[in-house]
Design an enzyme around this catalytic site. Sequence first.
Site, PDB file in Angstrom:
ATOM      1  N   GLU A   1      41.461  42.641  44.698  1.00  0.00           N
ATOM      2  CA  GLU A   1      41.497  42.963  46.125  1.00  0.00           C
ATOM      3  C   GLU A   1      40.840  41.783  46.838  1.00  0.00           C
ATOM      4  OE1 GLU A   1      39.869  45.834  49.651  1.00  0.00           O
ATOM      5  OE2 GLU A   1      38.667  45.322  47.903  1.00  0.00           O
TER       6      GLU A   1
ATOM      7  N   ASP B   1      37.396  45.439  42.959  1.00  0.00           N
ATOM      8  CA  ASP B   1      37.148  45.701  44.371  1.00  0.00           C
ATOM      9  C   ASP B   1      36.377  44.551  45.019  1.00  0.00           C
ATOM     10  OD1 ASP B   1      36.941  47.624  46.698  1.00  0.00           O
ATOM     11  OD2 ASP B   1      34.815  47.307  46.288  1.00  0.00           O
TER      12      ASP B   1
END
Length: 646
Positions: free
Chosen positions: A376, A323
């Site tokens: 990401e 993330d």
Amino acid sequence: MSTLMNLPVEAVFHASLLTDLDIYLFKQGSHFRLYEKLGSHLITVDGVKGCSFAVWAPNASAISVIGEFNQWEATANALRLRDDGSGIWEGFVADVMVGAGYKYRIVSRDGNIADKGDPFAFCWEMPPLTASRVWELDYAWNDAAWMARRGGKNQLNAPFSIYEVHLGSWRRVPEDGNRFLSYREMAEWLPRYLEEMNFTHVEFMPVTEHPFYGSWGYETTGYFAPTARYGTPQDFMFLVDALHQQGIGVILDWVPAHFPGDAHGLGHFDGTYLYEHADPRQGYQPDWHSSIFNYGRHEVGAFLTSSAMFWLDKYHIDGLRIDAVSSMLYLDFGRKEGEWISNRNGGRENLDAVSFLRHLNEAVYREYPDTQTFAEESTAWPMVSRPVSAGGLGFGLKWNMGWMHDTLRYFSEDPLNRKYHHGQLVFSIWYAFSENFVLPFSHDEVVHGQGSLIGKMPGDEWQQFANLRLLYGYMWGHPGKKLLFMGCEFGQKREWQHDESLEWQVLQYSHHYGLRRWVADLNRFYRSEPALYRQDFSLDGFQWLDCNDAEKSVLSFVRRGLHPNDTVLVVCNFTPVVRENYRVGAPSGGVWHEVLNSDAECYGGSGVGNFGAVEASPVSAGDMYHSLMLHLPPLGVLFLRQGSAS
């Protein structure tokens, strides 16, 4: 109660799980199995059963372990600081049982006292309680068949159709206080649903323990524990096991970018800024009001990499989606001028984070080459999904955020205006092969006032659903792996709410049911057609037939596999106008079967099509020497191929 200091010297030696090599690797930042040595571990010392405790806190003046086994009494079980400069405190407590709650009482050098959870705990109390729990990770796995073949399922030239899930809101039990399902209850429902929908992988939003449910797991305190909200560690293993037995790969969201400031967590752990930077210009993330890891500290890098390896090791996880990589790469991320500190070269790149990510990916692929890491990352940072040896960051794949934003902006336009925005669709191919991309429609697109995916589609209800079927067909035809957030497969109209179940009841309506059937059939076709995935990351797998018909808002292209017969032709009509006798180039003559049509009545469409097949004529179109004369359905996508129509 016994402590390490109460035992004979020889027992003290055997109570420590740490060797000289462990300490050396820890200091170097290259010990990636720290969970085997630090934290709490049930052991037997000279016939005495108990628990060893070890915690890194180099700047503390005193530490004791407090818990249910000593009535939370700080004077009962003091830990001893090792004399090797590692900063590790350790001790042994007799008669500690599985499930016992505990914390570390840490006295800092300035006399302040803090009760901290164990950074390496395998289990935590049910939030809002905050103690760690002694646990063992024994489990009899039944996924040997999956583990033996998963390398082929997880390789870059395999089909990836990923279903993103938030465990607390996929399904709930309204007759029981609207509670969420446990891990074991999910194991009864989710694997069968994914198999029915033909998804290849599931991605769980973070399951690591987190104090605030509303953070969805992105503010982690327990980097080695699945959240207790849904059950025990073994219960989560049971869920992963069940998914593997159904042939579904499991990807975890993992968050090494930041951590929350809760008092029992990692922040100011030993009275100093241990895991984070002291200067808020480096150590505080204003966008999320959380702390940033100090990636330049070897021990912190070893802690985080050990967490990543832990999930691959103990829980048989098939991939990690990292993330907020952008926030790690840039020192000025989310900051104004004067609110950040440049690197040693005067630039904005976080060189320590770059080094950490490279070492992380190298470790993952060295130890678990049959898994993948996903970044990401939303900027133009080069070579995110290229090997470290070639100068890249070493990720296996990267989310294509640019494609997602451009595509949604295009689809939100009234079809009458789409001809003026044609370039938003065509542009993606210019960079489609610069990285190994995943095309993501994730939870981020259906929260914080953005509404649902179906709500972004223009027109009346029929047109909205036709647009969404077209969007998914275009996405599944486009180069790149696929990711879809839960509820989007059946067109949930309400924005995602983490405190409520998905709107499963809408499947009684034909538009929603038809959309879900379309996604299931898309996945089935995608998985059966090597042309749609085998060369996802090579220009050899894609060719435009016509990308210039902006006036009619039509795109047509070919996808190719490695075998000459692996060819699929995709035609998209982005307007609600039926295009009759529309000529499209074809790679070869013969009969081309219409194998998927988003406008079929079974999906809720109007039934415009080509009666199952069209024969290519020797009339050139574009770069092709043959062509097809097609009826293009309104707001529809066609998939055609030669050979069998099944």
